[in-house]
Design a protein around this motif. Sequence first.
Motif, PDB file in Angstrom:
ATOM      1  N   THR A   1       0.831  -1.213   0.000  1.00 31.23           N
ATOM      2  CA  THR A   1       0.000   0.000   0.000  1.00 31.23           C
ATOM      3  C   THR A   1       0.860   1.255   0.000  1.00 31.23           C
ATOM      4  O   THR A   1       0.425   2.299  -0.514  1.00 31.23           O
ATOM      5  CB  THR A   1      -0.935   0.014   1.209  1.00 31.23           C
ATOM      6  OG1 THR A   1      -0.146  -0.096   2.411  1.00 31.23           O
ATOM      7  CG2 THR A   1      -1.938  -1.124   1.148  1.00 31.23           C
TER       8      THR A   1
ATOM      9  N   TYR B   1      -0.012   7.202  -0.739  1.00 28.69           N
ATOM     10  CA  TYR B   1      -1.410   6.824  -0.897  1.00 28.69           C
ATOM     11  C   TYR B   1      -1.539   5.394  -1.393  1.00 28.69           C
ATOM     12  O   TYR B   1      -0.788   4.943  -2.280  1.00 28.69           O
ATOM     13  CB  TYR B   1      -2.115   7.758  -1.888  1.00 28.69           C
ATOM     14  CG  TYR B   1      -1.987   9.214  -1.503  1.00 28.69           C
ATOM     15  CD1 TYR B   1      -2.518   9.680  -0.315  1.00 28.69           C
ATOM     16  CD2 TYR B   1      -1.316  10.104  -2.340  1.00 28.69           C
ATOM     17  CE1 TYR B   1      -2.393  11.015   0.042  1.00 28.69           C
ATOM     18  CE2 TYR B   1      -1.189  11.441  -2.000  1.00 28.69           C
ATOM     19  CZ  TYR B   1      -1.723  11.890  -0.802  1.00 28.69           C
ATOM     20  OH  TYR B   1      -1.584  13.185  -0.437  1.00 28.69           O
ATOM     21  N   ALA B   2      -2.503   4.674  -0.798  1.00 24.26           N
ATOM     22  CA  ALA B   2      -2.872   3.344  -1.300  1.00 24.26           C
ATOM     23  C   ALA B   2      -3.763   3.498  -2.520  1.00 24.26           C
ATOM     24  O   ALA B   2      -4.326   4.572  -2.782  1.00 24.26           O
ATOM     25  CB  ALA B   2      -3.588   2.555  -0.197  1.00 24.26           C
ATOM     26  N   HIS B   3      -3.881   2.426  -3.290  1.00 23.52           N
ATOM     27  CA  HIS B   3      -4.795   2.394  -4.451  1.00 23.52           C
ATOM     28  C   HIS B   3      -4.506   3.553  -5.409  1.00 23.52           C
ATOM     29  O   HIS B   3      -5.381   4.230  -5.891  1.00 23.52           O
ATOM     30  CB  HIS B   3      -6.248   2.436  -3.957  1.00 23.52           C
ATOM     31  CG  HIS B   3      -7.246   2.118  -5.032  1.00 23.52           C
ATOM     32  ND1 HIS B   3      -7.351   0.880  -5.618  1.00 23.52           N
ATOM     33  CD2 HIS B   3      -8.196   2.899  -5.616  1.00 23.52           C
ATOM     34  CE1 HIS B   3      -8.314   0.908  -6.513  1.00 23.52           C
ATOM     35  NE2 HIS B   3      -8.849   2.115  -6.547  1.00 23.52           N
TER      36      HIS B   3
ATOM     37  N   SER C   1      -4.729  -1.691  -2.305  1.00 25.21           N
ATOM     38  CA  SER C   1      -5.885  -1.009  -1.718  1.00 25.21           C
ATOM     39  C   SER C   1      -6.057  -1.413  -0.259  1.00 25.21           C
ATOM     40  O   SER C   1      -5.538  -2.446   0.191  1.00 25.21           O
ATOM     41  CB  SER C   1      -7.155  -1.362  -2.498  1.00 25.21           C
ATOM     42  OG  SER C   1      -7.023  -1.030  -3.857  1.00 25.21           O
ATOM     43  N   GLU C   2      -6.868  -0.577   0.496  1.00 25.67           N
ATOM     44  CA  GLU C   2      -7.219  -0.883   1.877  1.00 25.67           C
ATOM     45  C   GLU C   2      -8.491  -0.131   2.228  1.00 25.67           C
ATOM     46  O   GLU C   2      -8.901   0.781   1.511  1.00 25.67           O
ATOM     47  CB  GLU C   2      -6.086  -0.497   2.829  1.00 25.67           C
ATOM     48  CG  GLU C   2      -5.766   0.979   2.842  1.00 25.67           C
ATOM     49  CD  GLU C   2      -4.627   1.307   3.794  1.00 25.67           C
ATOM     50  OE1 GLU C   2      -4.265   0.448   4.588  1.00 25.67           O
ATOM     51  OE2 GLU C   2      -4.121   2.449   3.720  1.00 25.67           O
TER      52      GLU C   2
ATOM     53  N   THR D   1      -9.160   4.648   6.443  1.00 23.92           N
ATOM     54  CA  THR D   1      -8.463   4.641   7.727  1.00 23.92           C
ATOM     55  C   THR D   1      -9.127   5.548   8.753  1.00 23.92           C
ATOM     56  O   THR D   1      -8.840   5.423   9.947  1.00 23.92           O
ATOM     57  CB  THR D   1      -7.021   5.118   7.532  1.00 23.92           C
ATOM     58  OG1 THR D   1      -7.029   6.406   6.908  1.00 23.92           O
ATOM     59  CG2 THR D   1      -6.260   4.140   6.643  1.00 23.92           C
TER      60      THR D   1
ATOM     61  N   LEU E   1      -7.522   9.617  -0.450  1.00 21.35           N
ATOM     62  CA  LEU E   1      -7.622   8.776   0.750  1.00 21.35           C
ATOM     63  C   LEU E   1      -8.804   7.819   0.680  1.00 21.35           C
ATOM     64  O   LEU E   1      -9.182   7.225   1.681  1.00 21.35           O
ATOM     65  CB  LEU E   1      -7.739   9.660   2.004  1.00 21.35           C
ATOM     66  CG  LEU E   1      -6.531  10.551   2.301  1.00 21.35           C
ATOM     67  CD1 LEU E   1      -6.776  11.392   3.548  1.00 21.35           C
ATOM     68  CD2 LEU E   1      -5.269   9.712   2.468  1.00 21.35           C
TER      69      LEU E   1
ATOM     70  N   ASN F   1      -8.710   5.045  -0.842  1.00 28.75           N
ATOM     71  CA  ASN F   1      -7.979   3.794  -0.599  1.00 28.75           C
ATOM     72  C   ASN F   1      -8.498   2.603  -1.404  1.00 28.75           C
ATOM     73  O   ASN F   1      -7.915   1.523  -1.334  1.00 28.75           O
ATOM     74  CB  ASN F   1      -7.982   3.414   0.884  1.00 28.75           C
ATOM     75  CG  ASN F   1      -7.192   4.399   1.720  1.00 28.75           C
ATOM     76  OD1 ASN F   1      -6.465   5.229   1.172  1.00 28.75           O
ATOM     77  ND2 ASN F   1      -7.351   4.341   3.041  1.00 28.75           N
ATOM     78  N   SER F   2      -9.622   2.771  -2.113  1.00 33.22           N
ATOM     79  CA  SER F   2     -10.122   1.687  -2.941  1.00 33.22           C
ATOM     80  C   SER F   2     -11.305   2.210  -3.737  1.00 33.22           C
ATOM     81  O   SER F   2     -11.739   3.358  -3.567  1.00 33.22           O
ATOM     82  CB  SER F   2     -10.537   0.478  -2.088  1.00 33.22           C
ATOM     83  OG  SER F   2     -10.911  -0.603  -2.927  1.00 33.22           O
TER      84      SER F   2
END
Length: 1590
Positions: free
Chosen positions: A275, A335-337, A368-369, A372, A403, A405-406
């Motif tokens: 991630t 950043y994820a995704h 991805s996650e 948060t 943010l 994330n997915s």
Amino acid sequence: MLPPNKRGSPGFWSRLRLVSDEATRGIGLLKSMACSETVCLVLLAVLLLPCSSSGCMFGIPTLGATFPAGDIFLEKGQSLKITCKLNKVDNVTNAKKIFFTAGKERVPKRFVNVIDMSTAELLIPNMTLTNHSVYYCRLQTMDKVVCLNQVVVGLKPQEPKNLTCISENWQSLVCNWDKEDHYLPTSYTILYTLAGRGSRSQLLRCPGDSDRKNNTCLWDFTTSPIYRTVHEFYTIIMTGYNALGNVTFPPIRFHHYAHVIPNPPENLCAQNVTTHSVVLKWVVAYPMQNFPPGLITRVEFRHKWIPEGQWIIVNTTNLPYNPADMTLHITNLPYAHTNYTIRVQHKSQRAQDKGYSEPATVNITTESEKPTAPPKVDIGGFENEKLSIRNIYLYWERIPECLYNSDGFEYQIEIEENGALSNIVTADKTASYIKIKNLSHNAYTFNIYAKNNLGVSDAPSVITVPHYKSSGIKGPLAFTKIEYDDGVTELSWNEPDTTDLIGSTPIIDYTIFWCENTKDKAFQCTGSMNWIRVPAKANWHNVTIPDKNRTYQFAISANGENESSGLSWTVCTVAHDKVIEGLTQVSLSMVGSTFLGISWNLQCSHRIGQVLGYNFRYCPIFSANTAQLRECKEPSKVQFVQGDANTKLGNITGLMPYTAYMYNLTVLSKGGEGVGETQFATTLEAAPEPPSDLVATNVTNSSIHISWKPPARPNGNIKYYEVNYTVGTTKIDGTYTEHTLVDLPSFTNVSIYLRACTIACSNKSNVIMERTLIGTPSKIDMVHLRRQLNESNVKVSWNVPVNRAGYIDFYELWVEEHGKNASDKDYTVSNQTSQLVSIPDCFGDKPLVYIFRVRAVNKDEYNQSQYGPWSDPREENCYSSGFPSTEVIIFFSIFAAVILVSVVWCYGKRFWICLEKMRNVPVELPPGLDPSSQTFAPTQKPPLDSSKPTPEDIDDSEMLLTKSERHGRNPSGDSSGCSSAGNNDSISLTSNRQISTDSGTEADQLTEGDSTQVQVHVEMDPVDAVRNWQVMPDKFTPDQSNQQIEMLSCMQTYCKIGEANNSDVATTGPYIMLGEQQQPPQENNKGSNGYVTVEQVDLMLSRQESNGYSAAPPNGFMLRKGSTSTAEETPSSCSSRTSSASGSPTLPQAALNGYAKVGNSGPPAPPKSANSSGYVALGDVNLSFKPPQHEDETPKIKQIDLCNSGMRRLRLFLNLLLLTQAGGIAQIKPSICIYSLTTSSNFKGKICKGTLIFEDNFTKLDPQKWTHEITMAGGGNNEFQIYWNGSVAPPNASANVFITDSSVLNIKPNFLATTYSENFLTSGNINLGKYCTASWNNGCNRTGSGSLILPPITSARLHTINTFNFRYGTVQVRAQLPAGDWIWPAIWMMPKRSTYGTWPRSGEIDIMESRGNRDLGSFNGGTNIGVEMSSSTLHWGPDTANNRFRKTNWERKTAKGNGYDKAFHLYEVQWTPDYIKFSIDGNETGRVTPSSGGFWQLGNFSSSLTNIWANGTKMAPFDQEFFLILNVAVGGTTGMFPDGISNPKPKPWSNASPNTAFKDFWSKRADWEPTWKTDGTTALKIDYVRVYAL
């Protein structure tokens, strides 16, 4: 390379030129061989060059040779030396006849020296750079070339520029450079040597010759010599070559390793992507793995959430250097995704900032996650919508997209009602808020989560909404925002109203919310919500918005410990001193054909700042009723309506009738405007535009068929067309566009025009004139017969027919004997109206009777005869030769007697009437000789006429003259009898004439009263001191300098001047009596209120000094009774005076405490009590005079002294009254000069405020005031006139300047062809000689030619540059403008010295400019810019391209059809140190008031320009002296008359063709000459010119 040949044999082109000069004869021979001239020259040169000769060239016979021969190369600064030697010398051919040329230009003689009879030498020192110049040695007597040399002057090789050497991946070395030839072809060589012992002997030259040819060199492993990689430093040596020699330049130490650029990294790949991290692997490209210094690595990445082109650098400080296996672990991916681009580059350890290789790149996407964190909220982040049902809005700070994330991101709402979970369904959810509908009044808790397809955030954000009716907190009131230009928003509010709350919750703070939105109203946010907490005691707060170019909304909540009032949006937006908001209740209040009346209400009026007005935006549309057709047919227009917050009505004007419009109304304030709702309306019908293209298509002798095009703008439904023609009017149905006019008279000009009619009729269409064809003439009246005396011939005459119906080609006369057709005779009389006819004599007792008839005959267009009807018959008897009868003789005798008696009686009566008038002519004598002019008895009243002076008022000499002065100042018209006169050195007032002064002001007529003659002398002692005195009030301030005291009342012999205003002491009254007490109006008592006996009064003045105001000026003046030369006695109050050398009395003692002594009460002292006699307060005092009661009584006036002391509060002597005759009052004004800001280098004397410093009433053309401009230069506009006068114009030339009997100056344009001839324009010459005032643009001498003819117009320009110049003042010119197509009159001013440079740097003031065309621009319905418009303009700027005249140009128009040529108008400019104002007839046209930055700031010029007026005042360039100009120009090509402008006759010339403009204008003379009427309307008429000081 061989050394250059500076003195070589002749070059090819030199030889070819000489061949061309000397072998011309041979060309003809070669041409006969069918070769072109160029080919012939080349062949001739090739054929002759190999030949041997002792001349200049091989194979060419020449007159001599030059040494050195051939091409010559010199270095800049060297001397050129060429020796020319002749082969043969004689008297014609010798060295004295030799000269040299450089090309076609002859070399000056000072460079040529004669050595001997056969040799001459050319020596030119210090030669400059020259590219292939050819020098010829020539023989003057034969004009032939002796020999030639080509000369090139250049420089030795110069050091090359931009030398760069780069090693590509440590495998090759490439060097490049730029060369400079300097007229001589130059080449370069490059080599390098290696550092180290003995290495300098190894010269590694450039392989091949690319360095000489292409300025580049390459060494690699395949070249010889090869690229030497192992050496870190080289020494580079370059050499340049040209005809002047070789130059080796200083060696260059080259850091080899610092200029090696590696290839990109190889085999770059990404591994172990998470991630927020990734592992990169790559290898260093061969052979850089073995590069001795090693490499530096740079790693960067970017993602879509940062701006384009921006990269984030990864820290590689601790990266292990393993060229065969490079590995880097990146752990800070934010950043994820998210997609990332990563790039890797290398550079040499020895390189500077530059030198990186091309990057190797790799793309990855992080894992991805789930979210948060939930979105941030505030306790007050909700809004209760106050409707019949309860809706709640919840607001949060939007989570950035980076943010999420997915995929599948959203906000999830969990609702608790009264502590229990609820299944209420949410609706209207956006990224910034959610709307929950149909809720109860219960308390709610809202849990807000962030969610994507991998799950929800671990914890929610919570917003608690209290019970709808039990909330203990109310929101703030009147929440307002004020926007400032720097992006700061000031928010203010009032505390909540808690009067109806029971147990309200204390407010601990406020939350201010803001979010981006597209509209500045209380609409929900489209952008992210932000907020800040402020203390409970605050009632305002400033917020700096992120982007001042975007719109932001603001809200506020009041917060307690556990609950909040929720959001309250701003009720009003106030941008600093302005309002930006919408309008409500916008409706249509009135509709007209050209306007729409709109009404509205303004929101938030209780918090409005300064509303500037309202903007109507509108445009015509296709239809107001169909939504699909509600589109603008043309760009929208804006109309501003000035108003304030209380304005609720406005009109959109200037609309087209019967047209659908879309409109929008907004409120406008400083810096912005609000939003408005779009509405639709249709205007009413009106008169249409005129029909167009009216033409006649079929014409007969009794009818005309016409057709036309409908109006372009019908402005309604066309009901009918009204056809107007010479013999009638008819109406045609509005659906037709053609008609036939019938029953027209033949051969008649018929004028036809149309009007189209809706509810009203249009203006006239174009007018056409058609003539009907030839027809039948009308019946002729009965013929007239006149018998020739004693003859049988009868002269038959007749009148032409009333309706000729043609040209009347001939008449037919028919004569017949009564009763006998056999004797009929036809006489054809060609185009005559009489004929002599012989009839037989009478025979027998019965006379014969003859009958006469006549008719007219036309030949029509087809040569067919059109016969008119015969006239009625006229009879005549046959001729008898006997004596006339007795009855005839008696009749004619009586008739002659009656005529004679009538004539005698008429002339006799007229003679008798004339004699009676002569008897009654009175004899008028001068006053001293006429007994009737003696003094009237005391009981009589002199016969006075208020409209004219009596004989006593007129000088004897004046009785013999009749004066007429147009511009003289009128006599005073003060009906009170107290009038104003100017100050004289000596004024004598007697009973036999009026007061006359040098100021031009006259005293009033004497009032009725006793006729005792009294002489009063006014003596000023000395005069010069008096003229400069200022009358000052107490505590004078500069703004009182224009103070005037007016006469408040005049009652018979008493005049009152102001009021007594010294209230701190008692006065004896506001009147002062001069002389003995004579029946005062109130009580016969010296102490009575209003009167005191005054034998002598001391009155005090003060005077303006340069440093302030003096209390005791040095001199005074006296008014004495009696003799004009001696005072009767010296007043006791001025007894301290002593005679000076000039005999003038000295100063009195100062009066005390603001009081003047009255009477003989001793020295001046304050009054002892309020009723003390002998004193009067010196406030505004009334002086009054009582006339004597008897004829022999002398007025009791002893003396009035105006002494000079420091008395206060004196504003009395603006008007001083004198007794002139019993009952007569005159008024003297001491001269009061307030110095003016006006200056003039020509005006003699001081300039006071309002001084008339220049005046011309044009009783003659005064050369002491005006100077003629004499030139053909065209005024800078290529105008079509010559300015001249009688000094240069021929004697037969019509005057361009003349004065009429009414004293009016006329400047009139005339035709040059009238003075000379038409042919003179195309072939004549005009030389203005010594009288010419402007020579530029062939202004003094011109000759006409076929296309560029002489200026076809003569006119005049007058100016005052030599006689009158001034700075600041008021200019008044009363003028009537000329009319006539393309005439350009002007009244203007130009600077005397052009302090700031040439035009327009030093300015130009155009008081009036106009165009003479009567219908210019309005012919097809546009705006008339001709004689119905006058413009005033200032020209100013640093150059012509930056002339900012459009900022200072104003126009004023007359009513339609009432141009400035119809009457005189007053054109005025007021020019001050603060502003310039233009007016016409007292109505301001425009003004400019520059700020402290002056005209430079007003012009907003480019920062690259220098302020040329920096050393002037703010009025610069209009702070220098200007002079006056009057002129009439015609035409021009610089745009005064634009191309394409409409006019009844098109503009005859084009501004784009100035060379043919004169001819084009004159060739269309038939178009414009009829507009130049001969009644004098083409002249600029000027009644007067006046200039007043400020």
